[in-house]
Scaffold this motif. Structure first.
Motif, PDB file in Angstrom:
ATOM      1  N   GLU A 121      -5.192   5.088  10.638  1.00  0.00           N
ATOM      2  CA  GLU A 121      -6.431   4.353  10.359  1.00  0.00           C
ATOM      3  C   GLU A 121      -6.390   3.695   8.986  1.00  0.00           C
ATOM      4  N   HIS A 122      -5.696   4.313   8.036  1.00  0.00           N
ATOM      5  CA  HIS A 122      -5.556   3.706   6.706  1.00  0.00           C
ATOM      6  C   HIS A 122      -4.701   2.438   6.786  1.00  0.00           C
ATOM      7  N   ARG A 123      -3.614   2.532   7.540  1.00  0.00           N
ATOM      8  CA  ARG A 123      -2.748   1.363   7.683  1.00  0.00           C
ATOM      9  C   ARG A 123      -3.466   0.223   8.404  1.00  0.00           C
TER      10      ARG A 123
ATOM     11  N   GLU B 296      -3.868  -3.505   6.810  1.00  0.00           N
ATOM     12  CA  GLU B 296      -3.333  -4.673   7.508  1.00  0.00           C
ATOM     13  C   GLU B 296      -4.441  -5.670   7.824  1.00  0.00           C
ATOM     14  N   ASN B 297      -5.623  -5.164   8.115  1.00  0.00           N
ATOM     15  CA  ASN B 297      -6.749  -6.042   8.428  1.00  0.00           C
ATOM     16  C   ASN B 297      -7.196  -6.843   7.205  1.00  0.00           C
TER      17      ASN B 297
ATOM     18  N   PHE C 264       0.842  -1.193   0.000  1.00  0.00           N
ATOM     19  CA  PHE C 264       0.000   0.000   0.000  1.00  0.00           C
ATOM     20  C   PHE C 264       0.884   1.253   0.000  1.00  0.00           C
ATOM     21  N   GLY C 265       0.318   2.356  -0.501  1.00  0.00           N
ATOM     22  CA  GLY C 265       1.072   3.595  -0.617  1.00  0.00           C
ATOM     23  C   GLY C 265       0.770   4.632   0.442  1.00  0.00           C
ATOM     24  N   ASP C 266       0.086   4.260   1.506  1.00  0.00           N
ATOM     25  CA  ASP C 266      -0.217   5.225   2.565  1.00  0.00           C
ATOM     26  C   ASP C 266       1.063   5.698   3.235  1.00  0.00           C
TER      27      ASP C 266
ATOM     28  N   TYR D 287       4.036  -1.293   3.887  1.00  0.00           N
ATOM     29  CA  TYR D 287       3.869   0.133   3.616  1.00  0.00           C
ATOM     30  C   TYR D 287       5.252   0.743   3.395  1.00  0.00           C
ATOM     31  N   PRO D 288       5.805   0.575   2.197  1.00  0.00           N
ATOM     32  CA  PRO D 288       7.187   0.989   1.944  1.00  0.00           C
ATOM     33  C   PRO D 288       7.460   2.480   2.142  1.00  0.00           C
ATOM     34  N   LEU D 289       6.439   3.323   2.030  1.00  0.00           N
ATOM     35  CA  LEU D 289       6.638   4.761   2.149  1.00  0.00           C
ATOM     36  C   LEU D 289       6.371   5.286   3.553  1.00  0.00           C
ATOM     37  N   TRP D 290       6.042   4.430   4.494  1.00  0.00           N
ATOM     38  CA  TRP D 290       5.598   4.870   5.819  1.00  0.00           C
ATOM     39  C   TRP D 290       6.605   5.837   6.449  1.00  0.00           C
ATOM     40  N   MET D 291       6.085   6.948   6.989  1.00  0.00           N
ATOM     41  CA  MET D 291       6.953   8.019   7.467  1.00  0.00           C
ATOM     42  C   MET D 291       6.258   8.826   8.550  1.00  0.00           C
TER      43      MET D 291
END
Length: 220
Positions: free
Chosen positions: A103-105, A109-110, A96-98, A121-125
């Motif tokens: 809440e999006h993550r 994941e669910n 995913f690109g979040d 989530y490779p861009l998670w920051m």
């Protein structure tokens, strides 16, 4: 050994950067997935036409899978189709690109868990890293246009703009998230390092919607 990933694909810059990062890491993105509400027949995320999303997939050389869904049963539809793709592509997980909205993550994941898949989530920051993320996109070699803006944040003069150095400078003056993580704006990527050719798009009319404005794109 490289894992096999399905990528949640909106057609915008964030999804594109996930793809770019996974490929550089030697991972295998075996399909793109795009949700398509039955109520509109346009993509759930950005309201794009099927033709424009398919054109991206063709240019990237990656299979595209549609997730037909209804607003009332979106999550159930997503899980059902994800299970189907898992079998078809022998998936290990879904990407995913979040960026930073918890809440999006949690949702992603669910749904992955329900299909017995890994979610990444490779861009998670952190929120304050969004400006650097936009700078990285501008310098990445990918080309994207702004196709939708939220009326409460940006006006229609932003529609059709390229996400370039000028955009990077100007977006900082608005006070919004530079990456548009809360839906302040959406984009369409049409060229870049992983594209085998440029998607030939042209700008069209601007449509006034309930809470947003959208610039129609079409293939030349």
């Amino acid at each position: 050994m490289a894992k096999r990933w399905a990528l949640s694909w909106s057609g915008g810059k964030d999804a594109c950067m996930v793809l770019d990062q996974l490929v550089k890491q030697g991972e295998e993105v075996v399909c793109l997935m795009t949700t398509l509400p039955k109520e509109t027949s346009r993509t759930f995320g950005h309201g794009e036409s099927k033709e424009l999303i398919q054109a991206q997939a063709d240019a990237l050389g990656i299979p595209l899978e549609w997730i037909p869904c209804s607003f009332d049963s979106y999550t159930e539809n997503f899980i059902s189709e994800l299970n189907s793709f898992k079998r078809k592509y022998e998936l290990d997980g879904v990407a995913f690109g979040d960026l930073y909205l918890a809440e999006h993550r949690q949702w992603g994941e669910n749904v992955a868990k329900q299909a017995a898949l890994e979610a990444i989530y490779p861009l998670w920051m952190k929120k304050e890293e969004a400006l650097l993320a936009l700078k990285n996109f501008v310098e990445s070699g990918y080309r994207a246009k702004i196709i939708r803006v939220s009326n409460g944040f940006l006006d229609e003069k932003w529609l059709g703009r390229e996400i370039d150095t000028s955009f990077l400078n100007d977006i900082q003056e608005t006070g919004i998230c530079p990456m548009g993580e809360a839906g302040e704006y959406h984009s369409y990527v049409y060229s870049g390092p992983l594209f085998r050719y440029r998607v030939p798009v042209k700008s069209g009319e601007i449509l006034e919607l309930e809470t947003t404005k959208r610039m129609e794109l079409s293939l030349q």
